[in-house]
Motif scaffolding. Structure first.
Motif, PDB file in Angstrom:
ATOM      1  N   VAL A 168      -8.704  29.951  -8.011  1.00  0.00           N
ATOM      2  CA  VAL A 168      -8.074  31.282  -7.986  1.00  0.00           C
ATOM      3  C   VAL A 168      -8.979  32.245  -8.739  1.00  0.00           C
ATOM      4  O   VAL A 168      -9.431  31.953  -9.830  1.00  0.00           O
ATOM      5  N   ASP A 169      -9.256  33.394  -8.139  1.00  0.00           N
ATOM      6  CA  ASP A 169     -10.191  34.299  -8.828  1.00  0.00           C
ATOM      7  C   ASP A 169      -9.489  35.125  -9.895  1.00  0.00           C
ATOM      8  O   ASP A 169      -8.276  35.250  -9.950  1.00  0.00           O
ATOM      9  N   ALA A 170     -10.324  35.686 -10.758  1.00  0.00           N
ATOM     10  CA  ALA A 170      -9.828  36.405 -11.933  1.00  0.00           C
ATOM     11  C   ALA A 170      -8.935  37.567 -11.522  1.00  0.00           C
ATOM     12  O   ALA A 170      -7.998  37.917 -12.238  1.00  0.00           O
ATOM     13  N   ALA A 171      -9.199  38.131 -10.357  1.00  0.00           N
ATOM     14  CA  ALA A 171      -8.410  39.278  -9.897  1.00  0.00           C
ATOM     15  C   ALA A 171      -6.926  38.932  -9.794  1.00  0.00           C
ATOM     16  O   ALA A 171      -6.064  39.799  -9.923  1.00  0.00           O
ATOM     17  N   LEU A 172      -6.638  37.648  -9.548  1.00  0.00           N
ATOM     18  CA  LEU A 172      -5.246  37.248  -9.331  1.00  0.00           C
ATOM     19  C   LEU A 172      -4.558  36.809 -10.620  1.00  0.00           C
ATOM     20  O   LEU A 172      -3.354  36.630 -10.661  1.00  0.00           O
ATOM     21  N   ALA A 173      -5.354  36.614 -11.665  1.00  0.00           N
ATOM     22  CA  ALA A 173      -4.800  36.007 -12.870  1.00  0.00           C
ATOM     23  C   ALA A 173      -3.784  36.901 -13.569  1.00  0.00           C
ATOM     24  O   ALA A 173      -3.060  36.458 -14.442  1.00  0.00           O
ATOM     25  N   ASP A 174      -3.718  38.158 -13.161  1.00  0.00           N
ATOM     26  CA  ASP A 174      -2.785  39.083 -13.795  1.00  0.00           C
ATOM     27  C   ASP A 174      -1.423  39.152 -13.121  1.00  0.00           C
ATOM     28  O   ASP A 174      -0.659  40.072 -13.376  1.00  0.00           O
ATOM     29  N   GLY A 175      -1.095  38.189 -12.277  1.00  0.00           N
ATOM     30  CA  GLY A 175       0.171  38.218 -11.546  1.00  0.00           C
ATOM     31  C   GLY A 175       1.371  38.043 -12.446  1.00  0.00           C
ATOM     32  O   GLY A 175       1.235  37.833 -13.655  1.00  0.00           O
ATOM     33  N   PRO A 176       2.565  38.083 -11.855  1.00  0.00           N
ATOM     34  CA  PRO A 176       3.802  38.003 -12.625  1.00  0.00           C
ATOM     35  C   PRO A 176       4.000  36.668 -13.349  1.00  0.00           C
ATOM     36  O   PRO A 176       4.831  36.602 -14.259  1.00  0.00           O
ATOM     37  N   LEU A 177       3.249  35.640 -12.945  1.00  0.00           N
ATOM     38  CA  LEU A 177       3.389  34.342 -13.629  1.00  0.00           C
ATOM     39  C   LEU A 177       2.195  34.058 -14.544  1.00  0.00           C
ATOM     40  O   LEU A 177       1.957  32.903 -14.922  1.00  0.00           O
ATOM     41  N   LYS A 178       1.480  35.094 -14.907  1.00  0.00           N
ATOM     42  CA  LYS A 178       0.274  34.925 -15.741  1.00  0.00           C
ATOM     43  C   LYS A 178       0.529  34.018 -16.947  1.00  0.00           C
ATOM     44  O   LYS A 178       1.398  34.292 -17.780  1.00  0.00           O
ATOM     45  N   GLY A 179      -0.205  32.910 -16.991  1.00  0.00           N
ATOM     46  CA  GLY A 179      -0.153  32.010 -18.135  1.00  0.00           C
ATOM     47  C   GLY A 179       1.100  31.148 -18.231  1.00  0.00           C
ATOM     48  O   GLY A 179       1.233  30.360 -19.163  1.00  0.00           O
ATOM     49  N   ARG A 180       2.020  31.262 -17.263  1.00  0.00           N
ATOM     50  CA  ARG A 180       3.250  30.455 -17.328  1.00  0.00           C
ATOM     51  C   ARG A 180       2.963  29.063 -16.771  1.00  0.00           C
ATOM     52  O   ARG A 180       2.367  28.927 -15.712  1.00  0.00           O
ATOM     53  N   ARG A 181       3.415  28.032 -17.463  1.00  0.00           N
ATOM     54  CA  ARG A 181       3.140  26.654 -17.041  1.00  0.00           C
ATOM     55  C   ARG A 181       4.182  26.187 -16.026  1.00  0.00           C
ATOM     56  O   ARG A 181       5.395  26.253 -16.283  1.00  0.00           O
ATOM     57  N   VAL A 182       3.712  25.711 -14.886  1.00  0.00           N
ATOM     58  CA  VAL A 182       4.605  25.183 -13.853  1.00  0.00           C
ATOM     59  C   VAL A 182       4.037  23.867 -13.320  1.00  0.00           C
ATOM     60  O   VAL A 182       2.847  23.583 -13.483  1.00  0.00           O
ATOM     61  N   LEU A 183       4.915  23.083 -12.713  1.00  0.00           N
ATOM     62  CA  LEU A 183       4.530  21.782 -12.165  1.00  0.00           C
ATOM     63  C   LEU A 183       4.959  21.721 -10.698  1.00  0.00           C
ATOM     64  O   LEU A 183       6.046  22.208 -10.356  1.00  0.00           O
ATOM     65  N   VAL A 184       4.126  21.133  -9.863  1.00  0.00           N
ATOM     66  CA  VAL A 184       4.500  20.909  -8.456  1.00  0.00           C
ATOM     67  C   VAL A 184       4.169  19.463  -8.105  1.00  0.00           C
ATOM     68  O   VAL A 184       3.051  19.003  -8.384  1.00  0.00           O
ATOM     69  N   THR A 185       5.125  18.743  -7.509  1.00  0.00           N
ATOM     70  CA  THR A 185       4.796  17.430  -6.936  1.00  0.00           C
ATOM     71  C   THR A 185       4.686  17.605  -5.427  1.00  0.00           C
ATOM     72  O   THR A 185       5.332  18.479  -4.842  1.00  0.00           O
ATOM     73  N   SER A 186       3.872  16.762  -4.804  1.00  0.00           N
ATOM     74  CA  SER A 186       3.574  16.965  -3.386  1.00  0.00           C
ATOM     75  C   SER A 186       3.128  15.668  -2.724  1.00  0.00           C
ATOM     76  O   SER A 186       2.702  14.733  -3.401  1.00  0.00           O
ATOM     77  N   GLY A 187       3.203  15.666  -1.414  1.00  0.00           N
ATOM     78  CA  GLY A 187       2.658  14.550  -0.635  1.00  0.00           C
ATOM     79  C   GLY A 187       3.582  13.359  -0.586  1.00  0.00           C
ATOM     80  O   GLY A 187       4.664  13.341  -1.181  1.00  0.00           O
TER      81      GLY A 187
END
Ligand code: CTP
Ligand code: CA
Length: 223
Positions: A1-20
């Protein structure tokens, strides 16, 4: 993810995703699996990262590559997935998109089963831990938002609503995985978001679009 996107509404918030899917060994060369491609979970992890989240992505052996810009933990079995989820530490939101095998082979062998005239193999099964339910029911350190999926072929909304209550997750994303829908293994999804206040059916759209809508809703719920 590029730096331009790092300022989104979830900036720095820790989340987990399981998949597959998960792979449950029968012997060193054989396993039991399911038809999950990992496409929807991967898209969700990507969409959360695009909103600035710090994503831990725990994935079974998927058909699609993991997204860029997330911390990927690759696992094979449900047991390994459970350990990886707990090792990820505390997160604000957790999305359980994985198609976790419900059972593992209790009498899996360390050597290859041979057609040696001793008859057909007799597999016995044991239930896997329910990773989502364990996290949703944590007394200490529960994520603020726990999102499960419900893969159903019949009575989708009723089964998924009951699943939300039984597992005690906040939201369930229900989908109809009947073969005629083409959803499992396909690029589109038609989901119903089930929350404590009701069920909201979204139009059929790409898995990427479902992921972006879900990520947006998660961002709103965490603010
Ligand atoms: N799940 C999990 N661990 C398991 C089984 C399921 O974390 N051992 C999670 C899935 O990732 C999904 C949700 O639970 O978010 C529901 O999975 P599903 O297979 O639809 O539900 P089950 O409770 O396993 O019920 P069944 O397969 O009998 O419908
Ligand atoms: Ca299941």
């Amino acid at each position: 993810v590029d730096a331009a996107l790092a300022d989104g509404p979830l900036k720095g918030r820790r989340v987990l995703v399981t998949s597959g899917p998960t792979h449950e060994p029968i012997d060193p060369v054989r396993y039991i699996a399911n038809r999950s491609s990992g496409a929807q979970g991967t898209a969700i992890a990507r969409a959360l990262a695009a909103l600035g989240a710090d994503v831990t992505f725990v994935t079974g052996p998927a058909d699609v590559p993991p997204p860029m810009g997330v911390t990927t933990v690759k696992v094979q079995t449900a047991q390994e997935m459970r350990e990886a989820v707990h090792a990820a530490g505390s997160v604000e939101a957790a999305v359980f998109a994985a198609a976790v095998a419900d059972w593992h082979v209790a009498n899996a062998g360390n050597s290859k089963i041979k057609k040696d005239g001793s008859g057909l193999p007799q597999l016995t099964f044991a239930e896997n831990p329910d990773i989502l339910a364990t996290v949703a029911q944590m007394d200490v350190g529960r994520p603020k938002l726990v999102v499960g999926f419900a893969a159903e072929t019949d009575d989708v909304i009723a089964n998924a609503t009951a699943k939300r209550e039984r597992k005690q997750c906040d939201w369930i994303v229900a989908n109809d995985v009947s073969p005629e829908t083409g959803i499992m293994g396909g690029s589109e999804n038609a989901v119903t978001l089930i929350t404590a206040t009701g069920a909201e059916s979204w139009p059929r759209m790409s898995k990427d679009a479902v992921a972006r809508m879900l990520a947006q809703r998660i961002a709103e719920a965490l603010t």
